[in-house]
Scaffold this active site. Structure first.
Site, mmCIF file in Angstrom:
data_model
loop_
_atom_site.group_PDB
_atom_site.id
_atom_site.type_symbol
_atom_site.label_atom_id
_atom_site.label_comp_id
_atom_site.label_asym_id
_atom_site.label_seq_id
_atom_site.Cartn_x
_atom_site.Cartn_y
_atom_site.Cartn_z
ATOM 1 C CG HIS A 64 -1.781 -1.178 1.367
ATOM 2 N ND1 HIS A 64 -3.092 -1.182 0.916
ATOM 3 C CD2 HIS A 64 -1.566 -2.411 1.881
ATOM 4 C CE1 HIS A 64 -3.637 -2.371 1.166
ATOM 5 N NE2 HIS A 64 -2.730 -3.133 1.752
ATOM 6 C CG PHE A 65 3.996 2.023 -2.259
ATOM 7 C CD1 PHE A 65 4.258 1.443 -1.022
ATOM 8 C CD2 PHE A 65 4.846 1.710 -3.308
ATOM 9 C CE1 PHE A 65 5.329 0.564 -0.833
ATOM 10 C CE2 PHE A 65 5.922 0.836 -3.136
ATOM 11 C CZ PHE A 65 6.155 0.272 -1.901
ATOM 12 N NE ARG A 66 -1.182 3.494 3.404
ATOM 13 C CZ ARG A 66 -1.963 2.564 3.900
ATOM 14 N NH1 ARG A 66 -3.052 2.193 3.250
ATOM 15 N NH2 ARG A 66 -1.693 1.989 5.040
ATOM 16 C CG ASN A 96 -6.530 -0.002 0.571
ATOM 17 O OD1 ASN A 96 -5.577 -0.182 -0.165
ATOM 18 N ND2 ASN A 96 -6.465 -0.182 1.870
ATOM 19 C CG HIS A 181 -8.782 -8.127 3.215
ATOM 20 N ND1 HIS A 181 -7.818 -7.333 3.790
ATOM 21 C CD2 HIS A 181 -9.535 -8.570 4.250
ATOM 22 C CE1 HIS A 181 -7.971 -7.313 5.107
ATOM 23 N NE2 HIS A 181 -9.020 -8.049 5.412
ATOM 24 C CG HIS A 235 -3.569 -10.360 4.112
ATOM 25 N ND1 HIS A 235 -4.861 -10.772 4.020
ATOM 26 C CD2 HIS A 235 -3.580 -9.032 3.816
ATOM 27 C CE1 HIS A 235 -5.604 -9.754 3.669
ATOM 28 N NE2 HIS A 235 -4.865 -8.696 3.535
ATOM 29 C CG ASP A 306 -1.063 -6.166 4.086
ATOM 30 O OD1 ASP A 306 -1.324 -5.166 3.386
ATOM 31 O OD2 ASP A 306 -1.812 -6.574 4.983
ATOM 32 C CG HIS A 310 -1.696 3.125 9.237
ATOM 33 N ND1 HIS A 310 -2.741 3.694 8.550
ATOM 34 C CD2 HIS A 310 -1.762 1.796 8.978
ATOM 35 C CE1 HIS A 310 -3.424 2.749 7.917
ATOM 36 N NE2 HIS A 310 -2.847 1.582 8.158
HETATM 37 O O1 DOR Z 1 -3.929 -4.090 8.118
HETATM 38 C C1 DOR Z 1 -4.247 -3.752 6.993
HETATM 39 N N1 DOR Z 1 -3.977 -2.512 6.534
HETATM 40 N N2 DOR Z 1 -4.903 -4.616 6.201
HETATM 41 C C2 DOR Z 1 -5.438 -4.218 5.021
HETATM 42 O O2 DOR Z 1 -6.043 -5.022 4.368
HETATM 43 C C3 DOR Z 1 -5.335 -2.819 4.589
HETATM 44 C C4 DOR Z 1 -4.162 -2.192 5.164
HETATM 45 C C5 DOR Z 1 -4.075 -0.694 4.948
HETATM 46 O O3 DOR Z 1 -4.317 -0.259 3.833
HETATM 47 O O4 DOR Z 1 -3.728 0.019 5.877
#
Ligand code: DOR
Length: 446
Positions: A64-66, A96, A181, A235, A306, A310
């Site tokens: 997830h590089f956001r 996402n 997922h 995962h 994964d 944050h």
């Molecule tokens: O822990 C998680 N964080 N699981 C996910 O499926 C999404 C991810 C996130 O995007 O932070």
């Protein structure tokens, strides 16, 4: 006249599809051009890999590089720099984001940003939900798209395909492997009070319990059979799911993460609190042992990180408002080498899980093995080097790792992206030169 290459990597032990051999590698025009004894050849650059092992660069098929929208947590520049420092040469980014990646414009925006800022090669998943299900056979074939990803249970962001009808719709549109997922949203909602009342991340694996994962995975397997569609379950966190998935290896592929293989409950929550919080949760040793058994007996096809960073401030919020996810793209390979040192898997199996596996599952063109004609994406590792993983080594924007202070045996010494040495002894070299990964089922035969 002796032959000249752009780069010769000499004296290394090379992990080829046929096994480990002592050989030099000749690299020309970004590709592996020769494997053998090149002592009479010359090159613009020669790297002496004496005492080192040369593996295919890691392909991390879940990060997830956001970007766009959540760059305060991570961005493509930081995420891909973190990747190459950890021996990763290709990443597949998750949808996402904000806005969600559900159409060609958002994909195109990501590709344009990556073209300017990515330090490794990249592809992006297209999210699937009720809105865009009918367009997915077109969307999944766009260049730079790694395939479709759905969330059966809510995690970070609002991307969701929770009901069987929607999932069936997604599976009916398109042909590529769909990544999932698998946590059961209705059960997660019905048990949310467990998290709220406990106020402690210790409750995370109880709230999002094994049954939540098993229910979703069981529903998914049935739907995949009905649609006759290949599915990749991301995962996997429980032994119980492995028992189910073992019966469906003709259609379903399996990913595990180093978080689930290395951390375990309750210790990780006692030591790290919400910094160990992710979805699906890290569970106890019984499940971790089951995951290792599934690595050893071949049920697991790939390792993904994964990588889901944050910020420290967000993680310090009281549980359960602390967000789920941990960084991981940079630490996967050092942790795997350490697990190898401790006897849990072989170097050949590491390569199978981190490069040959993703290549096979996702149909990646000309990557994932050390063979003539393939992209010269390599990681050169020192199996005898002991190092301590630390926050200050992490290039990810969040600046922390759950493995801070962990001593590991085995370390990436250099990373080579399409023939260019992009990391040498922890130092990132040159400029960002990542490019879109190509897939048989999208770009090559479109
Ligand atoms: O822990 C998680 N964080 N699981 C996910 O499926 C999404 C991810 C996130 O995007 O932070």
């Amino acid at each position: 006249m002796s032959k000249t290459y752009d780069l010769i990597i000499k004296n290394g032990k090379v992990m080829t599809p046929g096994g480990l051999i002592e050989a030099d590698l000749g690299i020309q025009d970004e590709k592996i051009s020769e494997i053998g004894c090149l002592t009479t050849c010359s090159a613009e650059e020669i790297y002496d890999a004496n005492g080192l092992h040369i593996l295919p660069g890691v392909i991390d098929s879940q990060v997830h590089f956001r970007e766009p929208g959540l760059e305060h947590k991570e961005d493509i520049a930081h995420g891909t720099k973190s990747a190459i420092k950890g021996g990763v040469t290709s990443i597949f980014e998750m949808p996402n984001t904000s806005p969600l990646t559900l159409d060609e414009q958002t994909l195109q925006d990501k590709l344009s940003r990556a073209e300017k800022t990515a330090w490794c090669d990249y592809a992006f998943f297209m999210g699937g939900n009720s809105e865009n299900a009918h367009r997915l056979s077109y969307l999944e074939r766009l260049p730079g798209c790694a395939g479709v990803k759905i969330f059966m249970g809510s995690s970070t962001g609002t991307l969701l395909a929770k009901d069987d009808e929607v999932i069936a719709d997604v599976l009916a549109n398109g042909v590529r492997r769909v990544s999932v997922h698998a946590e059961d949203e209705d059960r997660l909602i019905s048990r949310q009070n467990i998290a709220i009342e406990s106020e402690s991340p210790q409750a995370h694996p109880d709230w999002r319990d094994v049954e939540s994962a098993v229910r979703a995975t069981t529903r998914l397997v049935k739907l995949a059979r009905e649609a006759n569609r290949r599915v990749h379950v991301l995962h996997i966190s429980s032994k119980d799911e492995m028992d189910i998935l073992a019966k469906h290896k003709d259609l379903i592929s399996v990913e595990v993460t180093l978080n689930h293989l290395t951390l375990n409950a309750p210790d990780c929550y006692e030591q790290l609190g919400a910094f160990a919080q992710m979805n699906p949760p890290v569970r106890d040793l019984i499940h971790q042992t089951g995951l290792w058994a599934a690595i050893q007996n071949g049920i697991v096809d790939v390792i993904g990180s994964d990588h889901a960073p944050h910020t420290i401030e967000e993680k310090e919020r009281p549980y359960p408002s602390s967000p789920s996810g941990m960084p991981g793209v940079q630490t996967s390979l050092p942790l795997l080498l350490n697990h190898m040192h401790e006897g849990r898997l072989s170097l050949q199996r590491i390569v199978d899980l981190t490069s040959a596996g993703p290549q096979r599952l996702f149909g990646i063109a000309a990557k994932g093995r050390i063979a003539i004609g393939y992209d010269a994406d390599l990681v050169i590792v020192d199996l005898k080097k002991r190092r301590t993983i630390s926050d200050d080594w992490i290039a990810s924007k969040c600046g922390w790792t759950p493995f801070d202070g962990k001593s590991v045996m085995g370390w990436p010494t250099a990373t080579v992206l399409r023939g260019n040495i992009v990391v040498r002894e922890d130092e990132v070299m040159g400029t960002s030169g990542g490019r879109a990964v190509r897939f048989f089922e999208a770009d090559v035969i479109n």
